[in-house]
Design a protein around this motif. Structure first.
Motif, PDB file in Angstrom:
ATOM      1  N   ILE A  88      38.037  41.729  28.717  1.00  0.00           N
ATOM      2  CA  ILE A  88      37.340  41.824  30.001  1.00  0.00           C
ATOM      3  C   ILE A  88      37.642  43.163  30.680  1.00  0.00           C
ATOM      4  N   VAL A  89      38.898  43.584  30.635  1.00  0.00           N
ATOM      5  CA  VAL A  89      39.275  44.875  31.221  1.00  0.00           C
ATOM      6  C   VAL A  89      38.538  46.007  30.512  1.00  0.00           C
ATOM      7  N   ASP A  90      38.423  45.903  29.192  1.00  0.00           N
ATOM      8  CA  ASP A  90      37.721  46.928  28.417  1.00  0.00           C
ATOM      9  C   ASP A  90      36.246  46.990  28.810  1.00  0.00           C
ATOM     10  N   ASN A  92      35.016  46.428  31.626  1.00  0.00           N
ATOM     11  CA  ASN A  92      34.897  47.003  32.964  1.00  0.00           C
ATOM     12  C   ASN A  92      35.507  48.402  33.064  1.00  0.00           C
ATOM     13  N   SER A  93      35.846  48.980  31.913  1.00  0.00           N
ATOM     14  CA  SER A  93      36.547  50.265  31.910  1.00  0.00           C
ATOM     15  C   SER A  93      35.682  51.392  32.473  1.00  0.00           C
ATOM     16  N   ASN A  94      34.375  51.355  32.199  1.00  0.00           N
ATOM     17  CA  ASN A  94      33.496  52.413  32.718  1.00  0.00           C
ATOM     18  C   ASN A  94      33.473  52.402  34.241  1.00  0.00           C
ATOM     19  N   LEU A  95      33.388  51.214  34.812  1.00  0.00           N
ATOM     20  CA  LEU A  95      33.376  51.084  36.266  1.00  0.00           C
ATOM     21  C   LEU A  95      34.667  51.625  36.873  1.00  0.00           C
ATOM     22  N   SER A 124      34.178  33.666  35.068  1.00  0.00           N
ATOM     23  CA  SER A 124      35.071  33.584  36.231  1.00  0.00           C
ATOM     24  C   SER A 124      36.020  34.776  36.314  1.00  0.00           C
ATOM     25  N   ILE A 125      36.743  35.046  35.233  1.00  0.00           N
ATOM     26  CA  ILE A 125      37.746  36.120  35.263  1.00  0.00           C
ATOM     27  C   ILE A 125      37.074  37.482  35.313  1.00  0.00           C
ATOM     28  N   SER A 130      36.054  42.449  38.013  1.00  0.00           N
ATOM     29  CA  SER A 130      35.019  43.429  38.377  1.00  0.00           C
ATOM     30  C   SER A 130      34.908  43.583  39.889  1.00  0.00           C
ATOM     31  N   ASN A 131      35.083  42.489  40.640  1.00  0.00           N
ATOM     32  CA  ASN A 131      35.070  42.575  42.106  1.00  0.00           C
ATOM     33  C   ASN A 131      36.227  43.432  42.615  1.00  0.00           C
ATOM     34  N   ALA A 132      37.397  43.245  41.990  1.00  0.00           N
ATOM     35  CA  ALA A 132      38.574  44.025  42.402  1.00  0.00           C
ATOM     36  C   ALA A 132      38.308  45.515  42.248  1.00  0.00           C
ATOM     37  N   ILE A 133      37.647  45.880  41.150  1.00  0.00           N
ATOM     38  CA  ILE A 133      37.332  47.296  40.920  1.00  0.00           C
ATOM     39  C   ILE A 133      36.211  47.748  41.855  1.00  0.00           C
ATOM     40  N   LYS A 134      35.185  46.907  41.975  1.00  0.00           N
ATOM     41  CA  LYS A 134      33.996  47.265  42.769  1.00  0.00           C
ATOM     42  C   LYS A 134      34.330  47.505  44.236  1.00  0.00           C
ATOM     43  N   TYR A 135      35.233  46.674  44.784  1.00  0.00           N
ATOM     44  CA  TYR A 135      35.543  46.777  46.208  1.00  0.00           C
ATOM     45  C   TYR A 135      36.801  47.599  46.490  1.00  0.00           C
ATOM     46  N   SER A 136      37.356  48.212  45.437  1.00  0.00           N
ATOM     47  CA  SER A 136      38.522  49.073  45.627  1.00  0.00           C
ATOM     48  C   SER A 136      38.094  50.469  46.054  1.00  0.00           C
ATOM     49  N   ASN A 137      39.006  51.142  46.728  1.00  0.00           N
ATOM     50  CA  ASN A 137      38.772  52.545  47.057  1.00  0.00           C
ATOM     51  C   ASN A 137      39.012  53.392  45.810  1.00  0.00           C
ATOM     52  N   ASN A 138      38.379  54.557  45.771  1.00  0.00           N
ATOM     53  CA  ASN A 138      38.599  55.478  44.655  1.00  0.00           C
ATOM     54  C   ASN A 138      40.071  55.894  44.588  1.00  0.00           C
ATOM     55  N   ASN A 139      40.518  56.216  43.374  1.00  0.00           N
ATOM     56  CA  ASN A 139      41.870  56.736  43.140  1.00  0.00           C
ATOM     57  C   ASN A 139      42.960  55.741  43.533  1.00  0.00           C
ATOM     58  N   THR A 140      42.708  54.452  43.301  1.00  0.00           N
ATOM     59  CA  THR A 140      43.713  53.427  43.599  1.00  0.00           C
ATOM     60  C   THR A 140      44.058  52.663  42.324  1.00  0.00           C
ATOM     61  N   THR A 141      44.824  51.589  42.485  1.00  0.00           N
ATOM     62  CA  THR A 141      45.290  50.804  41.335  1.00  0.00           C
ATOM     63  C   THR A 141      44.897  49.340  41.502  1.00  0.00           C
TER      64      THR A 141
END
Length: 235
Positions: A88-90, A92-95, A124-125, A130-141
């Protein structure tokens, strides 16, 4: 029936677009053409296709839930949960790369043999990560943590994003609801609703904690079901 028909009609052109994209990528590689702008364009096409397919699946699942003639059931099989998360992480890697987001994982505690519905949990996962990445600020973790007990296991995803206002937190996960500070980001309000429903079908639960402009943590808790009498799923 209408939703199923329209969804099927959407899938066919998407498959044509994706297969054409793959053909063009292979031809460009065969001619040893290296152009970063072209590569990024193909990635945008791929991300768009994945998003459309996700919307189609969400719409179909919602239609099944709303219909009295069809019911979503858990079809259990055994699969490697750690490999499942890595995949799943792979996907979403492009995002994550586009936003320069680093994904840190501590998931070694996850079982190699888990009894659950692969497709429902994939939805679900994937939605949570993907939501965590989508709603995160740039250059974060974004952090993905996991812990396995004797009867339950936990998968927690923590972002450093925009957060959810306290007055909206109680409504998160309701059908079509979106927090007021997320309206500028593409979304439908269906994903998390289905995520909670699918995890609850497994006998689990979803916990959400958030602070505005600090970040959000979403925890999926799943029961560990005995593996007896379950046909192994090699996915």
């Amino acid at each position: 029936e209408f939703v199923a028909l329209v969804s099927h009609e959407f899938k066919t052109p998407l498959q044509i677009i994706d297969s054409t994209r793959e053909l063009l990528v292979r031809k460009i590689k065969a001619h040893n053409i290296e152009d970063e702008s072209v590569t990024k364009s193909f990635e945008k096409i791929k991300n768009g296709i994945q998003r459309m397919n996700g919307l189609i699946h969400s719409t179909l699942n919602l239609a099944k839930m709303e219909s009295g003639n069809s019911k979503i059931t858990v079809e259990r099989a055994v699969f490697n949960l750690k490999a499942f998360i890595l995949d799943i992480v792979d996907k979403n890697s492009n995002l994550a790369t586009n936003k320069n987001i680093k994904v840190e994982m501590k998931i070694d505690d996850l079982p190699e043999e888990f009894n659950g519905d692969y497709k429902l949990l994939d939805h679900s996962i994937t939605n949570i990560i993907s939501n965590a990445i989508k709603y995160s600020n740039n250059n974060t973790t974004v952090k993905i943590l996991a812990k396995t007990g004797t009867k339950k296991l936990m998968i927690k995803v923590i972002d450093q994003g925009i957060g959810i206002p306290k007055e909206d937190l109680k409504n998160i996960g309701q059908k079509f609801f979106r927090a007021k500070n997320t309206l500028s980001v593409a979304g439908t309000g269906i994903g998390l609703y289905l995520t909670k429903y699918f995890i609850e079908l497994h006998g689990g639960s979803v916990l959400i904690d958030s602070e505005i402009n600090v970040g959000t943590s979403v925890t999926a808790i799943l029961p560990i079901v005995p593996l007896e009498n379950v046909e192994e799923n090699n996915l």
